[in-house]
Design a protein around this motif. Structure first.
Motif, PDB file in Angstrom:
ATOM      1  N   MET A 172      58.355  36.137  14.640  1.00  0.00           N
ATOM      2  CA  MET A 172      59.029  34.965  14.101  1.00  0.00           C
ATOM      3  C   MET A 172      58.053  33.838  13.826  1.00  0.00           C
ATOM      4  SD  MET A 172      62.298  34.679  16.660  1.00  0.00           S
ATOM      5  CE  MET A 172      61.607  33.213  17.368  1.00  0.00           C
ATOM      6  N   LEU A 173      57.275  33.564  14.844  1.00  0.00           N
ATOM      7  CA  LEU A 173      56.394  32.403  14.784  1.00  0.00           C
ATOM      8  C   LEU A 173      55.323  32.592  13.704  1.00  0.00           C
ATOM      9  CD1 LEU A 173      55.867  29.702  16.146  1.00  0.00           C
ATOM     10  CD2 LEU A 173      54.387  30.876  17.770  1.00  0.00           C
ATOM     11  N   ILE A 174      54.738  33.779  13.680  1.00  0.00           N
ATOM     12  CA  ILE A 174      53.680  34.007  12.688  1.00  0.00           C
ATOM     13  C   ILE A 174      54.278  33.966  11.280  1.00  0.00           C
ATOM     14  CG2 ILE A 174      51.974  35.678  11.834  1.00  0.00           C
ATOM     15  CD1 ILE A 174      51.560  36.544  14.777  1.00  0.00           C
ATOM     16  N   THR A 175      55.428  34.592  11.092  1.00  0.00           N
ATOM     17  CA  THR A 175      56.072  34.566   9.772  1.00  0.00           C
ATOM     18  C   THR A 175      56.346  33.124   9.345  1.00  0.00           C
ATOM     19  OG1 THR A 175      57.154  36.616  10.373  1.00  0.00           O
ATOM     20  CG2 THR A 175      58.009  35.498   8.438  1.00  0.00           C
ATOM     21  N   TYR A 176      56.826  32.355  10.285  1.00  0.00           N
ATOM     22  CA  TYR A 176      57.147  30.973   9.962  1.00  0.00           C
ATOM     23  C   TYR A 176      55.878  30.187   9.594  1.00  0.00           C
ATOM     24  CZ  TYR A 176      59.194  26.375  10.110  1.00  0.00           C
ATOM     25  OH  TYR A 176      59.614  25.121   9.765  1.00  0.00           O
ATOM     26  N   GLU A 183      47.347  27.261   7.717  1.00  0.00           N
ATOM     27  CA  GLU A 183      46.088  26.838   8.323  1.00  0.00           C
ATOM     28  C   GLU A 183      46.045  27.181   9.821  1.00  0.00           C
ATOM     29  OE1 GLU A 183      43.837  26.024   6.353  1.00  0.00           O
ATOM     30  OE2 GLU A 183      42.372  25.494   7.909  1.00  0.00           O
ATOM     31  N   ALA A 184      47.195  27.033  10.456  1.00  0.00           N
ATOM     32  CA  ALA A 184      47.272  27.224  11.910  1.00  0.00           C
ATOM     33  C   ALA A 184      46.975  28.663  12.323  1.00  0.00           C
ATOM     34  CB  ALA A 184      48.657  26.837  12.406  1.00  0.00           C
ATOM     35  N   GLN A 236      46.053  35.694  18.539  1.00  0.00           N
ATOM     36  CA  GLN A 236      45.032  35.204  19.467  1.00  0.00           C
ATOM     37  C   GLN A 236      44.954  33.680  19.452  1.00  0.00           C
ATOM     38  OE1 GLN A 236      43.333  36.029  21.843  1.00  0.00           O
ATOM     39  NE2 GLN A 236      43.430  38.261  21.783  1.00  0.00           N
ATOM     40  N   LEU A 237      44.989  33.122  18.246  1.00  0.00           N
ATOM     41  CA  LEU A 237      44.896  31.665  18.133  1.00  0.00           C
ATOM     42  C   LEU A 237      46.061  30.993  18.856  1.00  0.00           C
ATOM     43  CD1 LEU A 237      43.786  30.823  14.475  1.00  0.00           C
ATOM     44  CD2 LEU A 237      42.442  30.836  16.575  1.00  0.00           C
ATOM     45  N   SER A 242      48.186  27.900  23.802  1.00  0.00           N
ATOM     46  CA  SER A 242      49.039  27.752  24.987  1.00  0.00           C
ATOM     47  C   SER A 242      48.215  27.818  26.258  1.00  0.00           C
ATOM     48  CB  SER A 242      50.064  28.879  25.048  1.00  0.00           C
ATOM     49  OG  SER A 242      51.037  28.697  24.069  1.00  0.00           O
ATOM     50  N   ARG A 243      47.293  28.752  26.260  1.00  0.00           N
ATOM     51  CA  ARG A 243      46.460  28.982  27.429  1.00  0.00           C
ATOM     52  C   ARG A 243      45.776  27.690  27.869  1.00  0.00           C
ATOM     53  NH1 ARG A 243      43.824  33.832  25.350  1.00  0.00           N
ATOM     54  NH2 ARG A 243      45.571  35.125  26.047  1.00  0.00           N
TER      55      ARG A 243
END
Ligand code: ARG
Length: 585
Positions: A172-176, A183-184, A236-237, A242-243
């Motif tokens: 979801m997040l990557i698609t969004y 860029e993110a 990974q990014l 978050s890490r």
């Protein structure tokens, strides 16, 4: 020196055999600390449990046990009470000798575990791209404290952070982000965690509303799980982002953890499903691969399945936990697996373990335990939220506690006309603010919900971190005032327990070993908190009733040593809760 409880147990063992013959060898003599100091220090409750077997009255059995009991070298003569309790009081001389041994020992004579285990503690375990919330704070604080206690006892502890770093949410997040902020996904550090959480929420919304988006997200997960390079790079990014945020919290709280997130088990998931299949445990249900469970039913009363592979071929949280369990047992050779999560996950673990047991993946010598905990409530009695109804950010919560501790301290310094360096104030505020939060959490029985209140947890009175820290500081103050070198005194100091308060304090000081044993079995840090709180209370009573610096030798040295061993016990106990002490405050 052998711990007193062990010593008593073996004496009672012998007495049972001497009184009733070899067939009672190995009977648990049921010796426990006295329920009330009125009755002495320990009690033996075995007479009642033997009445049926020996066909005699418990009091008569108790008498026979006492007649064969050889404890005169360290106990006063035992007394029988009520239906047949045997009450034991320690001789003051014995308590003195024990204290002298504790004083000389670096570990305060705490015995290491007789059978050291390999323990895996799964705790903290927040989710990537989501903010760590108060529940994760509880898991982090409780898990860390349990790890510290078990490590101190000599167990081989592996602290694992089972981070939620895998699964649909990344699709979801990557698609969004591919659409909204590509860029993110290519450059590190263009997002901060706040942005990430916001994007996560937006992507979830799209996922729920937009079929086309849903489909794309699914494909994205598949390519991520299949190892596609750009998806993996993006993933990974996001994880690193978050890490970094998690690390700020862990550093602040002094938490050591090995990250081993859900993704770590990815390559083992198909093997798990295959394994279940080979054992004939799998059933297909609505296209999903399941194991049906006993004792779990849906609203209609039909048996509930545990899904291990979804109809689209994807695996889920439970599959990962099965893989993690097998890995921890086989590769990590753990004998004890501990999971520290909110009590809402109790069913999840019960189901996963039921399946693992069916598959015979949990050998008999391995213990699996869920360490559940309740909710953190706001002062309104509802789940803790910010004023605007958002989840509370942990950073903000900890910062607020430190700020409040600082305000309290500055106020007190003013009242007492003290001037202290900025460095002192900053350090004291940080230690007090953070320990208050930790202690407030740990001092509650973890099974219950508790109300988060800065005022209560920062108070100098009551069962709080500042109260305990203050007892420690008091002792350091005595040392400064009298220019005492405790280290020198420890070498061959004699203890004399003369006053009632001294005796009470002395007895309490002997109990840390037993308390730690209880904590390590029951996994309840609040037992240690209770012990330390009572210790501080007993110390304060002693200190108010017995002059220390002004008393005559040899009492003076003895009292100084009592102060010192109290402080050392507090320091050790608090360190096992993840709390450091202050020399002044
Ligand atoms: N990430 C999960 C959560 O936030 C907790 C994971 C607990 N550990 C586990 N092995 N399931 O709820």
């Amino acid at each position: 020196m052998e711990p007193t409880l062990e010593k008593l147990k073996s004496k009672f063992d012998k007495a049972l055999v001497a009184a009733f013959g070899q067939n009672l060898a190995g009977t648990d003599p049921i010796v426990v600390p006295a329920s009330n100091p009125k009755f002495g220090d320990y009690q033996c409750n075995v007479a009642m449990s033997l009445a049926k077997k020996l066909k005699d009255k418990p009091r008569a059995i108790a008498t026979q046990i006492i007649d064969n009991l050889d404890i005169t070298d360290f106990c006063l003569s035992p007394e029988i009470a009520g239906p047949g309790f045997i009450n034991i009081s320690l001789k003051p001389e014995y308590i003195e000798t024990c204290l002298e041994a504790i004083i000389k020992d670096k570990r305060l004579n705490i015995s290491p575990a007789k059978n050291p285990q390999r323990v895996v503690i799964d705790f903290s375990s927040p989710n990537i791209a989501k903010e760590m919330h108060v529940g994760h704070l509880r898991s982090t604080i409780i898990g860390d404290s349990l790890a510290r206690v078990l490590e101190f006892q000599g167990h081989d502890v592996l602290r694992l952070n089972h981070v939620g770093d895998w699964g649909t949410q990344f699709g979801m997040l990557i698609t969004y982000l591919r659409e909204a902020f590509p860029e993110a996904l290519k450059t590190a550090d263009v997002l901060d965690i706040g942005d990430l959480v916001a994007f996560y929420k937006q992507s979830k919304k799209r996922f729920d509303e937009d079929e086309n988006f849903k489909e794309k997200s699914r494909k994205e997960v598949v390519s991520l799980q299949a190892g596609a390079e750009d998806s993996n790079y993006a993933w990974q990014l996001l994880c690193n982002q978050s890490r970094r945020e998690f690390k700020v919290i862990y550093d602040l709280l002094d938490i050591k953890l090995n990250e081993r997130g859900e993704s770590f088990y990815n390559s083992m998931l198909s093997g798990i499903v295959e394994g279940l299949n080979k054992l004939g445990l799998l059933e297909e249900n609505d296209g999903a691969q399941c194991v049906f469970l006993e004792g779990f039913t849906n609203k209609e009363g039909e048996p509930l399945p545990l899904i291990v592979q979804k109809s689209d071929g994807g695996y889920n949280y439970a599959t990962t936990d099965l893989a993690a369990l097998v890995h921890r047992i086989e590769k990590e050779e753990a004998n004890r697996l501990i999971y520290v999560t909110d009590s809402g996950q109790a069913n999840h673990f019960a189901q996963v373990w039921q399946v693992a047991k069916k598959a015979d993946w949990i050998p008999e010598n391995v213990e699996v335990v869920h360490v559940p905990f309740g909710l953190v409530l706001g002062e309104d009695g509802k789940k803790l939220k910010t004023r605007s109804g958002e989840t509370v950010r942990l950073r903000d919560l900890l910062d607020e506690s430190i700020n409040k501790a600082r305000n309290d301290l500055e106020k007190r310094l003013k009242e007492e006309n003290r001037s202290e360096s900025e460095e002192f104030i900053e350090n004291a505020a940080r230690v007090v603010g953070l320990s208050a939060v930790k202690y407030a959490d740990l001092s509650q029985n973890r099974n219950s919900n508790y109300v988060f209140s800065f005022d209560k947890m920062l108070a100098l009175q009551g069962n709080t971190a500042p109260y305990l820290l203050y007892a420690y500081v008091r002792v350091q103050g005595i040392a400064r005032k009298g220019e005492i070198n405790f280290e020198m005194l420890r070498k061959d100091g004699k203890i004399i327990l003369q006053d009632e308060q001294e005796l009470v304090l002395g007895k309490h000081l002997l109990q840390l070993n037993e308390v730690l044993n209880i904590v390590s079995v029951e996994l309840l840090p609040n037992r240690l908190c209770e012990y330390l709180y009572e210790l501080s209370e007993k110390f304060n009573k002693f200190f108010e009733n017995c002059p220390v610096l002004k008393s005559e030798e040899p009492l003076r040295t003895s009292r100084l040593l009592l102060c010192d061993v109290t402080a050392r016990t507090l320091k050790l106990g608090l360190s096992l809760l993840g709390i450091s002490v202050l020399e002044r405050m």
